[in-house]
Each structure stands twice: as structure tokens, then as C-alpha cells.
Design a protein around this motif. Structure first.
Motif, mmCIF file in Angstrom:
data_model
loop_
_atom_site.group_PDB
_atom_site.id
_atom_site.type_symbol
_atom_site.label_atom_id
_atom_site.label_comp_id
_atom_site.label_asym_id
_atom_site.label_seq_id
_atom_site.Cartn_x
_atom_site.Cartn_y
_atom_site.Cartn_z
ATOM 1 N N ILE A 285 -3.547 -4.698 9.901
ATOM 2 C CA ILE A 285 -2.423 -5.569 10.271
ATOM 3 C C ILE A 285 -1.858 -6.204 9.007
ATOM 4 N N LYS A 286 -0.541 -6.078 8.841
ATOM 5 C CA LYS A 286 0.145 -6.716 7.705
ATOM 6 C C LYS A 286 1.063 -7.798 8.255
ATOM 7 N N PRO A 287 0.661 -9.090 8.189
ATOM 8 C CA PRO A 287 1.556 -10.152 8.654
ATOM 9 C C PRO A 287 2.764 -10.276 7.733
ATOM 10 N N HIS A 288 3.883 -10.703 8.287
ATOM 11 C CA HIS A 288 5.063 -10.987 7.464
ATOM 12 C C HIS A 288 4.768 -12.214 6.599
ATOM 13 N N PRO A 289 5.279 -12.267 5.361
ATOM 14 C CA PRO A 289 4.997 -13.418 4.491
ATOM 15 C C PRO A 289 5.381 -14.759 5.101
ATOM 16 N N SER A 290 6.397 -14.770 5.963
ATOM 17 C CA SER A 290 6.835 -16.028 6.572
ATOM 18 C C SER A 290 6.084 -16.362 7.854
ATOM 19 N N GLN A 291 5.159 -15.494 8.235
ATOM 20 C CA GLN A 291 4.478 -15.662 9.522
ATOM 21 C C GLN A 291 3.380 -16.708 9.429
ATOM 22 N N VAL A 292 3.478 -17.709 10.294
ATOM 23 C CA VAL A 292 2.503 -18.794 10.306
ATOM 24 C C VAL A 292 1.220 -18.363 11.011
ATOM 25 N N SER A 293 1.380 -17.574 12.053
ATOM 26 C CA SER A 293 0.224 -17.160 12.852
ATOM 27 C C SER A 293 -0.754 -16.352 12.013
ATOM 28 N N THR A 294 -2.021 -16.522 12.281
ATOM 29 C CA THR A 294 -3.053 -15.715 11.634
ATOM 30 C C THR A 294 -3.778 -14.897 12.689
ATOM 31 N N PHE A 295 -4.313 -13.798 12.258
ATOM 32 C CA PHE A 295 -5.017 -12.910 13.179
ATOM 33 C C PHE A 295 -6.517 -13.159 13.047
ATOM 34 N N PRO A 296 -7.175 -13.582 14.122
ATOM 35 C CA PRO A 296 -8.581 -14.001 14.047
ATOM 36 C C PRO A 296 -9.538 -12.843 13.804
ATOM 37 N N ASP A 297 -10.735 -13.215 13.361
ATOM 38 C CA ASP A 297 -11.767 -12.217 13.100
ATOM 39 C C ASP A 297 -12.165 -11.461 14.357
ATOM 40 N N SER A 298 -11.896 -12.076 15.516
ATOM 41 C CA SER A 298 -12.278 -11.434 16.770
ATOM 42 C C SER A 298 -11.457 -10.180 17.042
ATOM 43 N N PHE A 299 -10.456 -9.904 16.175
ATOM 44 C CA PHE A 299 -9.652 -8.707 16.345
ATOM 45 C C PHE A 299 -10.371 -7.466 15.820
ATOM 46 N N ALA A 300 -11.551 -7.609 15.273
ATOM 47 C CA ALA A 300 -12.287 -6.443 14.788
ATOM 48 C C ALA A 300 -12.377 -5.416 15.924
ATOM 49 N N PRO A 301 -12.244 -4.120 15.601
ATOM 50 C CA PRO A 301 -12.278 -3.520 14.266
ATOM 51 C C PRO A 301 -10.946 -3.540 13.511
ATOM 52 N N ALA A 302 -9.863 -4.065 14.114
ATOM 53 C CA ALA A 302 -8.623 -4.203 13.349
ATOM 54 C C ALA A 302 -8.818 -5.249 12.255
ATOM 55 N N ARG A 303 -8.211 -5.028 11.094
ATOM 56 C CA ARG A 303 -8.390 -5.948 9.972
ATOM 57 C C ARG A 303 -7.034 -6.297 9.369
ATOM 58 N N VAL A 304 -6.999 -7.431 8.673
ATOM 59 C CA VAL A 304 -5.767 -7.904 8.045
ATOM 60 C C VAL A 304 -5.725 -7.429 6.590
ATOM 61 N N CYS A 305 -4.565 -6.912 6.167
ATOM 62 C CA CYS A 305 -4.411 -6.405 4.806
ATOM 63 C C CYS A 305 -4.500 -7.529 3.782
ATOM 64 N N ASP A 306 -5.006 -7.212 2.633
ATOM 65 C CA ASP A 306 -4.986 -8.138 1.511
ATOM 66 C C ASP A 306 -3.531 -8.348 1.087
ATOM 67 N N PRO A 307 -3.062 -9.591 0.965
ATOM 68 C CA PRO A 307 -1.662 -9.838 0.598
ATOM 69 C C PRO A 307 -1.256 -9.224 -0.738
ATOM 70 N N SER A 308 -2.228 -8.957 -1.612
ATOM 71 C CA SER A 308 -1.899 -8.414 -2.935
ATOM 72 C C SER A 308 -1.655 -6.908 -2.910
ATOM 73 N N TRP A 309 -1.963 -6.236 -1.807
ATOM 74 C CA TRP A 309 -1.785 -4.790 -1.756
ATOM 75 C C TRP A 309 -0.307 -4.432 -1.798
ATOM 76 N N ALA A 310 0.043 -3.450 -2.598
ATOM 77 C CA ALA A 310 1.435 -3.034 -2.746
ATOM 78 C C ALA A 310 1.893 -2.262 -1.514
ATOM 79 N N LEU A 311 2.991 -2.714 -0.920
ATOM 80 C CA LEU A 311 3.479 -2.081 0.299
ATOM 81 C C LEU A 311 3.795 -0.600 0.130
ATOM 82 N N PRO A 312 4.487 -0.159 -0.933
ATOM 83 C CA PRO A 312 4.778 1.279 -1.033
ATOM 84 C C PRO A 312 3.525 2.153 -1.033
ATOM 85 N N ALA A 313 2.493 1.715 -1.745
ATOM 86 C CA ALA A 313 1.245 2.487 -1.755
ATOM 87 C C ALA A 313 0.609 2.500 -0.370
#
Length: 404
Positions: A285-313
Motif C-alpha cells: 500500500i502506497k498512501p498519498h503524501p497528503s493522506q492523514v489516515s494510516t494503515f494499521p499493522d492488522s492489515f498484514a499480510p498487506a504492508r505499507v511502502c517505505d516513503p523513500s522508495w522511488a515511485l518509478p522503480a
């Protein structure tokens, strides 16, 4: 050498014209001149150009306009990026508004619309007349860019308009016959939309958006290998990216229209459940930079992307993408990835990804799992778009055709 004048504001607009300017200069086709408005000046300067602004065309007769511009700038409440340019921009724009509507109506219009009501055709005629270009190119913004096309047409110069996305609002003028000799658009769907509005098919060229050409940079393909290892893990064979976007509680322009702020979280939760059943997939899951909501750990096995990861890659690394209204749908399609968009947003009508050719399916959240189960990873639509990732060359060819 011919002189081509490019007119663009900041953000995605200046980034759309810069690759074209750089290519034109590198090939010696023409001398590119850029009228870079507001924050576009810094971007153009960083790219190696010497941008012009409204302040470069001020006359001694503009003293009253500049005095008015200073008052308007002082009333903005935020410090301008460049005081001299901002004063000239506001003052000359407002003077044009007064010349068009009269003093009283101009004041009323500005009170109602602010800068959005500006269309400085008279000032652009002055600028174009002094620069004497052979061709005028502008983007689809409704203010100075629109005025530049109108002014150039009055001066009987060839013109081109570059459209960044879908022209849903801009169709009000870009869809009119006679506005720009050529309009360069993102996809066949956008061309069809403008033709249905009244443009002639031969006036609309499907070129893509040069701002997206960076997606084909080899460094992203190299980075894809490491990115896929990070996202895939050792067990999953395929990777699904959910490019989330925030949903407001109410529509910003339609009072009383209520939104579902929980929609992104509901989609995230459903995708986590789907990934539990479909163990050959890994969901990120890649949240939008302006998105206030966070995705909880209970969403496993889905995971949240590291914000530093380059979108094109990331887009090169994943196998498919899910969006609500994020324009990542466009970028994902351009690198050849199938896209599913989930309906239910307040902004569904403003993001017609499937109609414009940038989504394989548009489904309600209740049908998302079925759509994922039917997903075809070798989307002919996506691969066709992937083969068009050289918008800069396509736009340059169109511009050359206007000056032969």
C-alpha cells in the motif's frame, strides 16, 4: 534559427514543456524561449534556461498597474517567491481585466475569482510582439497559457497546446474550433473526448505527456530489480500495489455532497483479506503524501511502502496496480501495468481513467476481489501505452510540422 516560445506555469505544466525545449535545443531545430510563470521560473532556471517573466516586459506606462500589483501582492497573505515578478504579474493581469471589463466589474470579478479570473491576452500580445517567435506553445492552464494561444492567433502565428491529462474542464476552450492549430494529448481517449466536443480529428495529436518520459530512464529498470526483491519477499510470485488517495468528508466544490473518508481503509482491508487467500500475491500500500489516515499493522499480510522508495522503480517492479483517484494510474499504464480503479470516490467523474485508456476495469469495492481474480497481467492496452513512452519526440514532430 527559428524561435519557439513556450509558456507555462509551475508544477506539472513546466515539467511537461522542459523535455521538449531541451530536445529542440539539443537538435538545433529552434531556439527555445520560455515565459515561465510564477514558480516555473526556478524549475526552468535549474534546467539550464534563462526564463522570462511578466517583469521583463514592464513599460514606463505601467506605473499604476505596478502600484495596484503591489497592493494585490500585499493582500495575498503569503510572501511571494519573487516580489518583482509577482507585482508585475498581478498588476499587468489586473490591468488587462480592467481593460476588458471596466474598473467596477474588474474589481467584482477579482473579488469573486481572484487570480483564477485572469486571462491577460493584451499583455501576452505585447510579450509575443516583442519576442517575435515563429511558433507559440502553451499548456492547458486557463490563464496566461490560454491567453498566449489567443494572443498568438490574433497575431497570426502558428500555435500548439500541450494537455497534461484529460482536459475535463479545459474542454470549455480547448474543445472550441480555432483554439490552437494543434493540440497534443495523452491518449486516444482524450482525443476522442475533444473530437466529440467539436474539434477536427486532424487537429488533435496523440503524443503522450513528455513529463512522463522519465519513466523509461534505464536507472528505474536497474532499480526495479532491488525493488522487486524488497516487495516480493521469498514466497510471493506477484506484487500488487494499492496507490491510495485521501477521501474528504465533503466535496470541495459541491456543498452537501458527502464523501466516504473510510474508503481507502476499506480497500486496504479487503486487499489484505484477498492476499491471505491468494498466497502467490504480495500486496503493498502506497498512501498519498497528503493522506492523514494510516494503515494499521492488522492489515498484514498487506504492508505499507517505505516513503523513500522511488515511485518509478516501484511501478516497474509490481505486476498490477489498484487506485481510487490517484494519477499513478496513468504512470502505471505507461510502464505497461494493468490497472483496476475502485469507484465510490467524490472525484470519480474527475478521474475517468478507464474511459481515457488508463484502467483495465472500474469496479465497486464489492467487486474488487472478483476483478483481481480475473486480472490479466499481459494487458494489451497497457502494453500499447508502454510502447508510446517517448512523448517528447512525438511532440517535437508535431511542432516541426507547424513551422515547415
Amino acid at each position: 534559427m527559428p524561435r519557439w516560445l513556450f509558456v507555462a506555469y509551475g508544477g506539472g505544466h513546466i515539467r511537461m514543456v522542459l523535455p521538449v525545449m531541451q530536445r529542440v535545443r539539443a537538435l538545433g531545430i529552434a531556439e527555445p524561449i520560455v515565459l515561465a510563470l510564477t514558480t516555473a521560473q526556478t524549475v526552468a532556471r535549474d534546467a539550464g534556461f534563462e526564463p522570462l517573466g511578466f517583469a521583463d516586459f514592464v513599460d514606463s506606462a505601467d506605473a499604476s498597474a505596478l502600484a495596484k500589483g503591489r497592493k494585490l501582492v500585499d493582500g495575498l497573505g503569503t510572501p511571494p517567491f519573487d516580489l518583482r515578478e509577482s507585482v508585475a504579474y498581478m498588476g499587468l493581469n489586473f490591468a488587462d481585466l480592467e481593460a476588458e471589463l471596466g474598473v467596477d466589474r474588474a474589481a467584482q470579478q477579482f473579488a469573486l475569482s481572484g487570480r483564477q479570473g485572469f486571462r491577460p491576452v493584451r499583455t501576452l500580445e505585447r510579450i509575443i510582439g516583442r519576442l517575435n517567435p515563429d511558433l507559440v506553445i502553451a499548456t492547458n492552464s486557463p490563464r496566461a497559457e490560454r491567453a498566449a494561444i489567443d494572443a498568438a492567433r490574433r497575431l497570426k502565428l502558428p500555435t500548439a497546446c500541450l494537455v497534461d491529462l484529460f482536459a475535463l474542464d479545459e474542454v470549455a476552450w480547448i474543445g472550441q474550433r480555432g483554439f490552437a492549430d494543434r493540440v497534443c494529448v495523452l491518449s486516444a481517449g482524450v482525443k476522442r473526448f475533444l473530437v466529440e466536443a467539436g474539434r477536427q480529428p486532424e487537429e488533435i495529436e496523440v503524443t503522450g505527456n513528455p513529463a512522463f518520459d522519465t519513466l523509461r530512464d534505464p536507472k528505474w529498470l536497474i532499480g526495479m530489480v532491488d525493488m522487486r526483491l524488497k516487495m516480493k519477499g521469498h514466497a510471493a510470485r506477484k506484487v500488487l500495489l494499492f496507490a491510495s488517495s485521501a477521501e474528504p468528508a465533503s466535496h470541495p466544490f459541491n456543498p452537501g455532497v458527502v464523501g466516504n473518508v473510510a474508503l481507502p481503509l476499506e480497500i486496504g482491508r479487503l486487499l489484505a483479506q484477498w492476499a491471505t487467500v491468494n498466497a502467490d500475491w504480495r500486496v503493498w500500500i502506497k498512501p498519498h503524501p497528503s493522506q492523514v489516515s494510516t494503515f494499521p499493522d492488522s492489515f498484514a499480510p498487506a504492508r505499507v511502502c517505505d516513503p523513500s522508495w522511488a515511485l518509478p522503480a516501484m511501478l516497474h517492479a509490481v505486476d498490477a496496480v489498484v487506485v481510487i483517484t490517484s494519477t499513478i494510474a496513468v504512470e502505471a499504464s505507461l510502464v505497461g501495468k494493468p490497472v483496476i480503479r475502485v469507484l465510490g470516490s467524490l472525484f470519480d467523474r474527475a478521474t475517468p481513467f478507464q474511459a481515457m485508456g488508463f484502467a483495465d476495469a472500474s469496479v465497486d469495492i464489492g467487486d474488487l476481489a472478483d476483478a483481481l481474480n480475473r486480472l490479466t497481467l499481459t494487458s494489451p492496452r497497457a502494453m500499447q501505452l508502454h510502447g508510446q513512452l517517448d512523448a517528447t519526440s512525438a511532440v517535437v514532430r508535431v511542432l516541426q510540422g507547424l513551422t515547415r
